[in-house]
Design an enzyme around this catalytic site. Structure first.
Site, mmCIF file in Angstrom:
data_model
loop_
_atom_site.group_PDB
_atom_site.id
_atom_site.type_symbol
_atom_site.label_atom_id
_atom_site.label_comp_id
_atom_site.label_asym_id
_atom_site.label_seq_id
_atom_site.Cartn_x
_atom_site.Cartn_y
_atom_site.Cartn_z
ATOM 1 N N SER A 1 81.561 68.691 -42.404
ATOM 2 C CA SER A 1 80.162 68.503 -42.771
ATOM 3 C C SER A 1 79.252 69.435 -41.980
ATOM 4 O O SER A 1 78.107 69.637 -42.384
ATOM 5 C CB SER A 1 79.746 67.041 -42.580
ATOM 6 N N HIS B 1 82.652 70.408 -49.646
ATOM 7 C CA HIS B 1 81.883 69.372 -48.953
ATOM 8 C C HIS B 1 81.611 68.210 -49.904
ATOM 9 O O HIS B 1 80.767 68.305 -50.790
ATOM 10 C CB HIS B 1 80.585 69.986 -48.423
ATOM 11 N N VAL C 1 90.158 65.702 -41.723
ATOM 12 C CA VAL C 1 90.473 65.087 -40.421
ATOM 13 C C VAL C 1 89.187 65.037 -39.594
ATOM 14 O O VAL C 1 88.124 65.434 -40.068
ATOM 15 C CB VAL C 1 91.591 65.873 -39.678
HETATM 16 P P1 NAI Z 1 87.648 59.351 -40.463
HETATM 17 O O1 NAI Z 1 87.605 59.163 -39.006
HETATM 18 O O2 NAI Z 1 87.376 58.196 -41.340
HETATM 19 O O3 NAI Z 1 89.069 59.945 -40.895
HETATM 20 C C1 NAI Z 1 89.704 60.983 -40.257
HETATM 21 C C2 NAI Z 1 91.207 60.797 -40.441
HETATM 22 O O4 NAI Z 1 91.878 61.968 -40.002
HETATM 23 C C3 NAI Z 1 91.781 59.630 -39.655
HETATM 24 O O5 NAI Z 1 92.487 58.774 -40.534
HETATM 25 C C4 NAI Z 1 92.726 60.320 -38.684
HETATM 26 O O6 NAI Z 1 93.848 59.524 -38.362
HETATM 27 C C5 NAI Z 1 93.101 61.543 -39.461
HETATM 28 N N1 NAI Z 1 93.713 62.607 -38.663
HETATM 29 C C6 NAI Z 1 93.473 62.951 -37.382
HETATM 30 N N2 NAI Z 1 94.310 63.940 -37.016
HETATM 31 C C7 NAI Z 1 95.077 64.236 -38.069
HETATM 32 C C8 NAI Z 1 96.135 65.153 -38.295
HETATM 33 N N3 NAI Z 1 96.548 65.960 -37.339
HETATM 34 N N4 NAI Z 1 96.696 65.199 -39.509
HETATM 35 C C9 NAI Z 1 96.277 64.368 -40.486
HETATM 36 N N5 NAI Z 1 95.299 63.475 -40.308
HETATM 37 C C10 NAI Z 1 94.701 63.393 -39.120
HETATM 38 O O7 NAI Z 1 86.629 60.551 -40.765
HETATM 39 P P2 NAI Z 1 85.829 60.897 -42.087
HETATM 40 O O8 NAI Z 1 84.505 60.246 -42.045
HETATM 41 O O9 NAI Z 1 86.707 60.679 -43.245
HETATM 42 O O10 NAI Z 1 85.556 62.449 -41.915
HETATM 43 C C11 NAI Z 1 86.547 63.420 -42.122
HETATM 44 C C12 NAI Z 1 85.914 64.785 -42.257
HETATM 45 O O11 NAI Z 1 84.996 64.772 -43.342
HETATM 46 C C13 NAI Z 1 85.096 65.246 -41.063
HETATM 47 O O12 NAI Z 1 85.247 66.631 -40.918
HETATM 48 C C14 NAI Z 1 83.681 64.896 -41.451
HETATM 49 O O13 NAI Z 1 82.735 65.693 -40.773
HETATM 50 C C15 NAI Z 1 83.713 65.208 -42.909
HETATM 51 N N6 NAI Z 1 82.700 64.548 -43.716
HETATM 52 C C16 NAI Z 1 82.373 63.247 -43.506
HETATM 53 C C17 NAI Z 1 81.407 62.640 -44.274
HETATM 54 C C18 NAI Z 1 81.080 61.190 -44.032
HETATM 55 O O14 NAI Z 1 80.089 60.722 -44.598
HETATM 56 N N7 NAI Z 1 81.857 60.471 -43.284
HETATM 57 C C19 NAI Z 1 80.702 63.352 -45.353
HETATM 58 C C20 NAI Z 1 81.192 64.702 -45.551
HETATM 59 C C21 NAI Z 1 82.127 65.260 -44.742
#
Ligand code: NAI
Length: 708
Positions: free
Chosen positions: A426, A447, A397
């Site tokens: 991250s 990660h 999330v």
């Molecule tokens: P994103 O914004 O694409 O997706 C996050 C999702 O979580 C959204 O679909 C949102 O609706 C959902 N969400 C929010 N509250 C929720 C809840 N209570 N229950 C279930 N789902 C919920 O974000 P992204 O890029 O996928 O990042 C997610 C995590 O992964 C973060 O912690 C980020 O730091 C980490 N991360 C991201 C990377 C990247 O390159 N984008 C790389 C490695 C880790």
């Protein structure tokens, strides 16, 4: 004996069967057995033909990398290669038909042996691969692979298999001519081999016919000459001159195409020797062979813990990362509950998985039935109670501590109490996130990297309370989804993000000093990084870089520490003031015109005071870029962020693309020589600041003459 000699009805079958190894390799035992078999064959009086096959599940895996890695003497490489090739040549000029019955994967030297046969039949097995992947270890197919493939397919057709090391499965191999026929089962394989021998008693290699011409022509033909003239430039555009092997392959192929077979073969050996003894080959064999095998064999998995299977996985958040995690998990045969704030959002995530799968189907890499089967394993949901029965939950999330705490508790209320909860954060320390958990010993960091379906690495983060069993479960899951696991301890930025950050910062520091933006980007690429430091900052986003910095500052101040100043900080601040956050906003260090290629923002030069008189040599920039990452890696090791040298090297290349030809951040130091490295650090520290100071542990190691 490494080769069994079986004769029936005038046909001799050479059955490759290494006495002590699970796979056949071209080692000295093979060499001796092959020589003996040849002598017997030459003495046969009623010989009709020869079949080469294997008693193992692979045909022949290739060269003996152990000795190839240890040896440094060019003469040893030359003599042993020439001896092996003389044997292959004797087989193909025996005067009797020789068939390769390829019953399992034949790569490198294994496929080169098959190339020395007159006819190749492969078993229809979805796992079977053929190809010449030597280049991926910094080597060249020196067992006749270059010489024969060029003569079999023609220069242009052969290049991708030689210079990129493409491996192909049976159907494709048949289509492009890497094999001549296929067989449905082992019996048919042998029957077809025998039938071919009966039908072709006078078989000869095409290149042993007087009138032989290379398909498509040799380099004297104008159309080929044109291709040959530009090929080195095209290659350099990709390799920046960092990889000697593809260049050597090109040379061996082109020069060899102008002369007779035996001369070509000797030219090939000489180029082989030049790359096999090179530092780049040693680096690549070390990391992509020995160390990667060790990592995948569980090098960092805790000892004494039974296998920990995972069956049903909850993925929280169906966004960019979540849908990718659901995809790779379902692909590997596990059931997935993909949960987001609403069923609708979760379904959007599943639709993205469907899109990825459809792409595979449209490229012929998957059947529609298989696609439906995988999609059938993913249950989208907006309700945490659907996590019932999950033995692993991976949270992806938004990066927000409170939200992550909330979803942890929700999930723990529904999943199996024996299950493991993993966070894909991250930046947030795992131990802190585990405070929200009722079972912190079952809490771990997983990660992933973006895009999940492409990136091979997963960094497993061990929190203070994470148990051995939890770590083992995370490890086994990562292997099951066919990714490469490295294990690190909890720490700000973990390992990969922390060291990657030093690359970005060094690029920005160069800009702050008034270096030309284009020169900085070129130095990044020439150093071997996949993307220049300014371009990658735009991709990460300067807003995020600023946010992480300020969060780190706050966290450090709360611990009574201060964030060290870095010249990159002012660059980030200035860019943000100018409203240029990065690629997502269409404006960062680059301009992003809608229907055109990005280009560096022209204002950068005046904004950061570009001064031609201050320009430093490219090598100085390259050293700064590579040294700073290796130095940070040592600091991580000193602080106990990771234990294993393998994990550091593999993590650096598979995680953020650290120059692969160096073999990784620590192998780079080995290859540079530790004493030389320390001396260069001193020079850089004097000119550019304390961040280049060699840590005491490194100085000590250099003095003791030890390596990593
Ligand atoms: P994103 O914004 O694409 O997706 C996050 C999702 O979580 C959204 O679909 C949102 O609706 C959902 N969400 C929010 N509250 C929720 C809840 N209570 N229950 C279930 N789902 C919920 O974000 P992204 O890029 O996928 O990042 C997610 C995590 O992964 C973060 O912690 C980020 O730091 C980490 N991360 C991201 C990377 C990247 O390159 N984008 C790389 C490695 C880790």
């Amino acid at each position: 004996m490494a080769i069994r000699y079986e004769k029936e009805d005038g046909i001799v079958t050479l059955v490759l069967d290494h006495p002590t190894k699970s796979v056949n390799i071209l080692d000295s035992a093979f060499g001796a057995a092959f020589q003996e078999s040849l002598e017997k064959l030459q003495a046969e009086e009623d010989l009709k033909g020869v079949i080469v096959t294997s008693a193992k599940s692979t045909f022949l895996a290739g060269a003996d990398l152990d000795s190839m890695f240890k040896e440094t003497d060019p003469q040893w490489f030359f003599d042993s290669t020439q001896a092996l090739k003389a044997g292959f040549r004797a087989l193909e000029t025996l005067g009797k038909p020789v068939v390769a019955a390829i019953n399992g994967t034949a790569l490198g030297g294994g496929y080169e042996l098959a190339l020395s046969c007159h006819h190749r039949i492969a078993l229809q097995n979805p796992k079977l691969q053929v190809g010449l992947p030597e280049v991926t270890l910094g080597l060249l197919p020196g067992g006749g692979g270059v010489t024969r493939l060029v003569r079999m397919l023609g220069l242009q057709e052969a290049f991708p298999y030689l210079t990129e090391g493409k491996r192909v499965k049976v159907d494709k191999a048949l289509k492009v001519g890497l094999v001549d026929d296929v067989a449905a089962n082992a019996d048919e394989l042998m029957t077809k081999a025998k039938a071919w021998i009966e039908a072709n008693p006078n078989a000869k290699q095409p290149w042993d016919n007087k009138k032989f011409r290379i398909p498509g022509g040799d380099p004297r033909r104008p159309s080929v000459a044109q291709m040959v003239a530009i090929a080195p430039a095209m290659l350099k555009k990709k390799t920046f001159g960092n990889y000697p092997a593809p260049q050597a392959i090109l040379n061996a192929a082109i020069e060899g195409a102008l002369v007779d077979f035996d001369t070509a073969s000797r030219i090939e050996t000489r180029y082989f020797v030049s790359v096999a003894t090179s530092q780049v080959a040693k680096n690549m064999i070390n990391t992509f062979w020995f160390q990667l095998n060790k990592v995948n064999a569980g090098g960092s998995r805790p000892d004494g813990v039974e296998p920990q299977p995972t069956e049903k996985v909850g993925v929280l958040g169906a966004g960019m990362m979540g849908h990718g995690i659901a995809y790779v998990t379902a692909f590997a045969g596990m059931d997935v509950v993909l949960k987001d704030v609403s069923l609708e959002r979760a379904e959007e995530g599943k639709a993205k998985v469907a899109k990825l799968l459809k792409k595979r189907v449209s490229r012929g890499r998957m059947t529609s039935e298989k696609m439906e089967e995988i999609l059938g394993r993913i249950k989208p949901s907006g309700d945490a109670s659907d996590l019932e029965g999950c033995d692993l939950v991976v949270e992806a999330v938004f990066e927000d501590r409170n939200l992550k705490a909330k979803v942890t508790q929700e999930a723990e209320g529904a999943m199996l109490s024996t299950g493991v909860f993993a966070s894909n954060t991250s930046t947030l320390p795992i131990t802190g996130l585990a405070e929200a958990s009722e079972r912190p010993e079952k809490f771990v960091g997983l990660h992933f990297f973006s895009p999940v379906e492409k990136m091979k690495l997963v960094e497993i983060i061990v929190g203070e309370q994470t148990s051995k069993e939890t770590l083992a479960k995370a490890f086994d899951y990562v292997l099951k989804i066919k990714k490469v696991p490295i294990v690190v301890n909890d720490n700000r930025g973990f390992y990969t993000s922390r060291v990657f950050g030093t690359y970005v910062n060094e690029g920005l520091a160069l800009l702050a000093e008034g270096q030309h933006p284009r020169a900085i980007e070129s130095a990044g690429l020439k150093a071997g990084m996949p993307v220049g430091p300014l371009a990658v900052s735009d991709e990460v986003n300067l807003g995020l870089i600023h946010h992480i910095r300020e969060q780190t500052r706050k966290d450090m101040e709360a611990e009574g520490q201060t964030l060290p100043e870095h010249p990159a900080n002012a660059v980030v601040d200035k860019m943000l003031e100018a409203g240029r956050k990065g690629k997502a906003q269409g404006a960062g260090f680059y301009e992003y015109p809608e229907n055109d290629k990005k280009f560096l923002w022209p204002e950068l030069q005046s904004m950061f005071g570009y001064d031609a008189d201050k320009a430093i040599p490219q090598q100085e920039m390259i050293d700064r870029i590579l040294f700073i990452q290796s130095l940070e890696t040592i600091r991580c090791r000193d602080e106990g962020v990771f234990d294993s040298v393998e994990d550091a090297n593999i993590g650096s290349i598979f995680g953020w693309g650290f120059a692969p030809f160096t073999g990784g951040t620590l192998q780079f130091i080995n290859a540079y020589g530790l004493k030389n490295f320390v001396n260069r650090c001193n020079e850089l520290a004097e000119k550019y600041g304390d961040r280049f100071q060699a840590p005491a542990s490194l100085v000590e190691r250099a003095e003791k003459g030890e390596t990593f």
